[in-house]
Motif scaffolding. Structure first.
Motif, PDB file in Angstrom:
ATOM      1  N   PHE A  11       4.040   4.924  12.936  1.00 39.03           N
ATOM      2  CA  PHE A  11       2.913   4.639  13.193  1.00 39.03           C
ATOM      3  C   PHE A  11       1.756   4.995  11.997  1.00 39.03           C
ATOM      4  N   ASP A  12       1.019   3.868  11.910  1.00 34.68           N
ATOM      5  CA  ASP A  12      -0.239   4.064  10.783  1.00 34.68           C
ATOM      6  C   ASP A  12      -1.133   5.213  11.262  1.00 34.68           C
ATOM      7  N   ILE A  13      -2.136   5.347  10.194  1.00 39.13           N
ATOM      8  CA  ILE A  13      -3.197   6.430  10.827  1.00 39.13           C
ATOM      9  C   ILE A  13      -4.005   5.991  11.725  1.00 39.13           C
ATOM     10  N   ASN A  36      13.012   1.336   5.092  1.00 37.86           N
ATOM     11  CA  ASN A  36      12.519   0.610   3.730  1.00 37.86           C
ATOM     12  C   ASN A  36      11.008   0.535   3.983  1.00 37.86           C
ATOM     13  N   ALA A  37      10.319   1.283   3.125  1.00 31.41           N
ATOM     14  CA  ALA A  37       8.844   1.102   3.366  1.00 31.41           C
ATOM     15  C   ALA A  37       7.874   0.344   2.167  1.00 31.41           C
ATOM     16  N   SER A  38       8.998  -0.605   1.556  1.00 27.90           N
ATOM     17  CA  SER A  38       8.259  -1.596   0.645  1.00 27.90           C
ATOM     18  C   SER A  38       7.210  -2.317   0.781  1.00 27.90           C
ATOM     19  N   SER A  42       0.751   2.806  -0.013  1.00 26.91           N
ATOM     20  CA  SER A  42       0.685   4.358   0.038  1.00 26.91           C
ATOM     21  C   SER A  42      -0.337   4.923   1.299  1.00 26.91           C
ATOM     22  N   GLY A  43      -0.007   6.294   1.784  1.00 27.38           N
ATOM     23  CA  GLY A  43      -0.788   7.004   2.731  1.00 27.38           C
ATOM     24  C   GLY A  43      -0.067   7.612   3.516  1.00 27.38           C
ATOM     25  N   ILE A  65       4.043  11.417   4.291  1.00 27.27           N
ATOM     26  CA  ILE A  65       2.960  10.870   3.297  1.00 27.27           C
ATOM     27  C   ILE A  65       3.899  10.094   2.559  1.00 27.27           C
ATOM     28  N   LEU A  66       3.607   8.608   2.333  1.00 25.57           N
ATOM     29  CA  LEU A  66       4.169   7.664   1.678  1.00 25.57           C
ATOM     30  C   LEU A  66       3.657   7.524   0.362  1.00 25.57           C
TER      31      LEU A  66
END
Length: 68
Positions: A11-13, A36-38, A42-43, A65-66
């Motif tokens: 999930f995102d923020i 794979n977070a390409s 970042s966040g 944290i990415l």
């Protein structure tokens, strides 16, 4: 420790589901999952694992944290 239906979601923020990495029946054991977070910036993100067995339900959400 028990077999059951397993789901692993990212999930995102804001709480929006952005990826589902696992959604299947698994037997008891240890597993690894590649993410794979390409395509993501970042966040801060959250991951939630949920396991449903015949006699129990388990759910845990953690922050990650990415950084790129």
């Amino acid at each position: 420790p028990k077999e059951g239906e397993v789901s692993l979601k990212i999930f995102d923020i804001s709480g929006k589901e952005i990826a589902m990495l696992v959604n299947e029946h698994k037997v008891a054991g240890y597993y690894t999952v590649n993410f794979n977070a390409s395509a993501f910036s970042s966040g801060i993100y959250f991951y939630r694992i949920q396991v449903t067995t015949e006699s129990d339900n388990f759910m845990q959400t953690k922050k990650m944290i990415l950084t790129k």
